[in-house]
Design a protein around this motif. Structure first.
Motif, mmCIF file in Angstrom:
data_model
loop_
_atom_site.group_PDB
_atom_site.id
_atom_site.type_symbol
_atom_site.label_atom_id
_atom_site.label_comp_id
_atom_site.label_asym_id
_atom_site.label_seq_id
_atom_site.Cartn_x
_atom_site.Cartn_y
_atom_site.Cartn_z
ATOM 1 N N ASN A 27 -10.024 -14.607 1.021
ATOM 2 C CA ASN A 27 -9.986 -14.465 3.189
ATOM 3 C C ASN A 27 -10.147 -13.649 3.866
ATOM 4 O O ASN A 27 -9.596 -13.791 4.881
ATOM 5 C CB ASN A 27 -8.858 -16.331 2.665
ATOM 6 C CG ASN A 27 -8.072 -15.898 2.772
ATOM 7 O OD1 ASN A 27 -7.163 -14.831 2.046
ATOM 8 N ND2 ASN A 27 -7.254 -17.278 2.878
ATOM 9 N N ASN A 170 -15.891 -30.857 6.811
ATOM 10 C CA ASN A 170 -15.455 -29.566 8.128
ATOM 11 C C ASN A 170 -16.282 -28.645 8.678
ATOM 12 O O ASN A 170 -16.839 -28.442 8.240
ATOM 13 C CB ASN A 170 -14.856 -28.697 7.201
ATOM 14 C CG ASN A 170 -13.846 -27.132 7.639
ATOM 15 O OD1 ASN A 170 -13.209 -27.790 9.076
ATOM 16 N ND2 ASN A 170 -13.160 -26.257 7.230
ATOM 17 N N ASN A 172 -18.403 -27.345 11.740
ATOM 18 C CA ASN A 172 -18.088 -26.539 12.478
ATOM 19 C C ASN A 172 -18.142 -27.023 14.061
ATOM 20 O O ASN A 172 -19.046 -27.519 14.100
ATOM 21 C CB ASN A 172 -18.548 -24.921 12.435
ATOM 22 C CG ASN A 172 -18.469 -23.805 13.279
ATOM 23 O OD1 ASN A 172 -17.536 -24.216 14.954
ATOM 24 N ND2 ASN A 172 -18.957 -22.074 13.421
ATOM 25 N N ASN A 238 -25.122 -28.418 5.976
ATOM 26 C CA ASN A 238 -24.287 -27.418 4.704
ATOM 27 C C ASN A 238 -23.774 -25.556 4.826
ATOM 28 O O ASN A 238 -23.159 -25.600 5.444
ATOM 29 C CB ASN A 238 -25.020 -26.889 3.048
ATOM 30 C CG ASN A 238 -24.866 -27.896 2.130
ATOM 31 O OD1 ASN A 238 -23.522 -29.123 2.748
ATOM 32 N ND2 ASN A 238 -25.572 -28.280 1.663
ATOM 33 N N LYS A 239 -25.238 -25.712 6.212
ATOM 34 C CA LYS A 239 -24.898 -24.856 7.457
ATOM 35 C C LYS A 239 -23.711 -24.574 8.702
ATOM 36 O O LYS A 239 -23.559 -23.005 8.513
ATOM 37 C CB LYS A 239 -26.072 -24.837 7.684
ATOM 38 C CG LYS A 239 -27.668 -23.992 7.242
ATOM 39 C CD LYS A 239 -28.535 -23.330 7.593
ATOM 40 C CE LYS A 239 -29.814 -22.957 6.628
ATOM 41 N NZ LYS A 239 -31.370 -23.503 7.589
ATOM 42 N N CYS A 241 -21.178 -26.581 7.916
ATOM 43 C CA CYS A 241 -19.503 -26.499 7.447
ATOM 44 C C CYS A 241 -19.022 -24.938 6.661
ATOM 45 O O CYS A 241 -20.480 -24.505 6.048
ATOM 46 C CB CYS A 241 -19.901 -27.555 6.192
ATOM 47 S SG CYS A 241 -19.726 -29.155 6.477
ATOM 48 N N PRO A 242 -18.255 -24.418 7.150
ATOM 49 C CA PRO A 242 -18.087 -22.994 7.091
ATOM 50 C C PRO A 242 -17.780 -22.849 4.912
ATOM 51 O O PRO A 242 -16.477 -24.010 4.699
ATOM 52 C CB PRO A 242 -15.972 -22.522 7.687
ATOM 53 C CG PRO A 242 -16.318 -23.935 8.923
ATOM 54 C CD PRO A 242 -17.443 -25.313 8.592
ATOM 55 N N LYS A 243 -17.799 -21.450 4.483
ATOM 56 C CA LYS A 243 -17.300 -21.343 3.139
ATOM 57 C C LYS A 243 -15.955 -21.346 2.967
ATOM 58 O O LYS A 243 -15.694 -20.549 3.644
ATOM 59 C CB LYS A 243 -19.045 -21.038 2.675
ATOM 60 C CG LYS A 243 -20.367 -20.960 2.534
ATOM 61 C CD LYS A 243 -20.483 -22.344 2.122
ATOM 62 C CE LYS A 243 -21.616 -22.401 2.882
ATOM 63 N NZ LYS A 243 -22.184 -22.454 4.091
ATOM 64 N N ASP A 244 -15.798 -21.873 2.175
ATOM 65 C CA ASP A 244 -14.407 -21.746 1.446
ATOM 66 C C ASP A 244 -14.069 -20.834 0.255
ATOM 67 O O ASP A 244 -15.178 -21.080 -0.342
ATOM 68 C CB ASP A 244 -13.483 -22.719 0.782
ATOM 69 C CG ASP A 244 -13.840 -23.853 1.972
ATOM 70 O OD1 ASP A 244 -13.513 -23.752 3.078
ATOM 71 O OD2 ASP A 244 -13.620 -24.542 1.705
ATOM 72 N N ALA A 245 -13.083 -19.389 0.367
ATOM 73 C CA ALA A 245 -13.418 -18.681 -0.257
ATOM 74 C C ALA A 245 -12.009 -19.026 -1.973
ATOM 75 O O ALA A 245 -11.264 -19.492 -0.747
ATOM 76 C CB ALA A 245 -12.227 -17.472 0.305
#
Length: 249
Positions: A27, A170, A172, A238-239, A241-245
């Motif tokens: 991150n 989560n 956006n 899915n687009k 929702c922020p991607k988690d590292a």
């Protein structure tokens, strides 16, 4: 190495040596390390001293080894199969990345015997035939005595108290909700979807919601067995929702 493994090995904080270089996470944040320790690691019959860096952070893994260790051990990792192969004498062995079980040579499946519990023949356990008779009898008695704690299908499983744990998306806040255009399905697809929705409602996994902000179409995929698998097209969600590292093995 992460705290769970360090504590599980009963190592003390004073066993750590000095290590000053910081670690940059996926991150982009800097993680300050607690120190390093040298420990012997055995793979098959081979033992090697390995320097572990102690990372004080939460991780789904206990430890992560890097390429120099694989090269020194002569191992062959496969990210596709999540396995590590290594040479042990004149035999080729493999170890699973996710467990500590080592399989040498060809794995053999143990023989299992079906033991029906109760009057319904669909409700049964499988017990190894290699168990001693007395141990097998005690196991069956124990299972029958605690038959009420088992769920034989998803609809009998108890719900998890939301005060204990719950899941939320989560999304956006700046994302604009999208409603996909409705698509017509054939009667065969419609029957499969209706059956799946009925099952999910019985299991209380879904509920009817009015005034939808997001609307996605159902996608039916035919399995090799001939049955239909009901999926949902969550591409737009899915687009949003922020991607988690997360660390890779």
């Amino acid at each position: 190495m992460y705290p769970d493994l360090y504590k599980g090995l009963k190592l003390r904080p004073k066993d750590l040596g000095c290590y000053d270089s910081p670690l940059i996470g996926f991150n982009g944040k800097i993680v300050f390390l607690k120190g390093q320790i040298e420990l012997p690691v055995q793979t098959g019959s081979k033992v090697m001293e390995v320097n572990f860096i102690m990372v004080n952070a939460h991780s789904p893994y206990t430890a992560i080894v890097v390429r120099p260790w694989f090269h020194a051990m002569g191992d062959v990792p496969s990210t596709l199969h999540l396995k590590v192969k290594y040479l042990s004498g004149d035999q080729q062995s493999k170890v699973s990345v996710w467990s500590t079980e080592v399989v040498v040579g060809e794995a053999r499946c143990k023989e299992l015997k079906i033991v029906v519990i109760g009057t319904d023949e669909d409700n049964f356990f499988q017990v190894g035939v290699q168990l001693p008779p007395q141990e097998k009898e005690e196991l069956v008695v124990f299972l029958r005595r605690n038959i009420d704690v088992f769920a034989w299908n998803a609809y009998e499983a108890l719900r998890v108290d939301p005060n204990f744990i719950f899941h939320h998306l989560n999304v956006n806040p700046s994302a604009i909700p999208k409603k996909q255009s409705p698509q017509r399905s054939s009667k065969e697809h419609f029957d499969a979807v209706r059956e799946e929705v009925t099952k999910l409602k019985r299991a209380r996994a879904i509920k009817v919601v009015f005034y939808l902000e997001w609307l996605a179409n159902i996608v039916d995929v035919k399995k090799k067995s001939g049955k239909w698998q009901v999926c949902v097209d969550f591409a737009d969600l899915n687009k949003a929702c922020p991607k988690d590292a997360f660390p890779m093995p």
